[in-house]
Scaffold this active site. Structure first.
Site, PDB file in Angstrom:
ATOM      1  N   ARG A 227       0.821  -1.190  -0.200  1.00 30.89           N
ATOM      2  CA  ARG A 227      -0.051   0.163  -0.023  1.00 30.89           C
ATOM      3  C   ARG A 227       0.798   1.248  -0.027  1.00 30.89           C
ATOM      4  NH1 ARG A 227      -3.306  -2.809  -1.568  1.00 30.89           N
ATOM      5  NH2 ARG A 227      -5.552  -3.139  -0.725  1.00 30.89           N
ATOM      6  N   HIS A 275      -0.462   0.497 -10.061  1.00 34.11           N
ATOM      7  CA  HIS A 275      -1.098  -0.368  -8.974  1.00 34.11           C
ATOM      8  C   HIS A 275      -1.932  -1.667  -9.694  1.00 34.11           C
ATOM      9  CE1 HIS A 275      -3.564  -0.692  -5.120  1.00 34.11           C
ATOM     10  NE2 HIS A 275      -3.278  -1.706  -5.473  1.00 34.11           N
TER      11      HIS A 275
END
Length: 312
Positions: A227, A275
């Site tokens: 993250r 991502h």
């Protein structure tokens, strides 16, 4: 059996059809605002509070490996999901293989000095460089869950010294295990490539900061696959500018999409992807969810349930 589905971007019709094929005795529908009809299971990603609040569900499945978004919403709206209702995450569903591909390719990229050769190519310089040895290229994995285990397994074949850091001791073959804050320094000071696969919890936010980076060997590399909030971006950039870090590969960011004004875009030793390290593969997710629901219906034990207190 009634199943409701919600995802802000996925093709709901495809998922409904695939679930009904996998679970012939189930009736599956896309949840829409105002739908308060009973349901036994819910498959969700970023669900509205009203979708789950007050329902007597048998289980909820988050359509991803990370559950920080739904847990954050639960903290703000505890009425959204009763504590007695189990929440499951996608344990692998093809994500493990994707993480293996990404991690191995990047470690080898740095090990074979392709980043340095690209820089030389940009200067039109023909210059063979000294090779790194495997013995000096220790790889450390922060986070030893399902994906961390997969990445460690894939790297073993390449002969790099491997180590992992987690909250509990691991007994993975060929991998040194370090536990807790008291062993973090010992884990870091011999880690040439740091791979982050930690869960997003209150304890891990901002963990990759100047204090942590200073404990790595000079010329280390950082690969963040977890993250964006784990990384203090200003500290990372400072470590790159000072030479403490030789390179960073980032798949996740504190703000996504990454703002155009971010200096990460322009830093010569930062590489990035948007991502995509491990995305949900629908067919494999359907297989996992349908098998897990069938096991739950039979009263069998299953894996993948989220510990809400721990955050993963």
């Amino acid at each position: 059996m009634e199943i409701i589905f919600y995802h802000p971007t996925f093709n709901a019709a495809w998922w409904v059809n695939a679930l009904e094929k996998a679970l012939p005795h189930a009736r599956v529908r896309e949840w829409k605002v105002g739908d308060n009809n009973p349901a036994d299971y819910a498959l969700v990603w970023q669900p509205p509070v009203e979708m789950l609040a007050g329902r007597r569900l048998k289980a909820v499945f988050a359509l991803g490996a990370g559950v920080d978004a739904i847990l954050s919403k639960l903290n703000a709206h505890p009425e959204m999901l009763d504590a007695s209702i189990p929440l499951f995450r996608l344990e692998d569903t093809g994500m493990g293989l994707q993480m293996q591909e990404y991690a191995v390719s990047q470690v080898l990229h740095w090990f074979r000095r392709f980043d340095d050769y690209q820089a030389l190519k940009n200067q039109a310089l023909w210059k063979p460089l000294p090779e790194y040895t495997r013995e000096e290229f220790s790889v450390g994995i922060m986070g030893a869950g399902v994906l961390g285990a997969k990445v460690a397994e894939s790297l073993q074949a390449w002969g790099f010294p491997l180590r992992c850091w987690s909250r509990s001791r691991k007994s993975w073959p060929g991998v040194e295990s370090y536990v807790g804050r008291e062993e973090l320094h010992a884990f870091l000071n011999q880690t040439r490539v740091l791979i982050n696969l930690l869960p997003n919890t209150a304890q891990t936010v901002g963990i990759i900061n100047s204090e942590l980076l200073d404990q790595l060997p000079d010329g280390a590399y950082v690969l963040n696959l977890a993250r964006g909030v784990h990384v203090q971006e200003a500290d990372l950039l400072a470590a790159l500018d000072s030479g403490k870090l030789k390179g960073a590969m980032l798949d996740v960011f504190s703000q996504e999409p990454l703002p155009q004004e971010s200096p990460l875009w322009r830093h010569p030793r930062v590489a990035m992807t948007p991502h995509i390290a491990a995305v949900t593969r629908p067919a494999e997710a359907i297989d996992y969810i349908s098998r897990t629901i069938a096991q739950l219906e039979k009263g069998e034990s299953v894996t993948g349930q989220v510990d809400r207190a721990r955050g993963y």
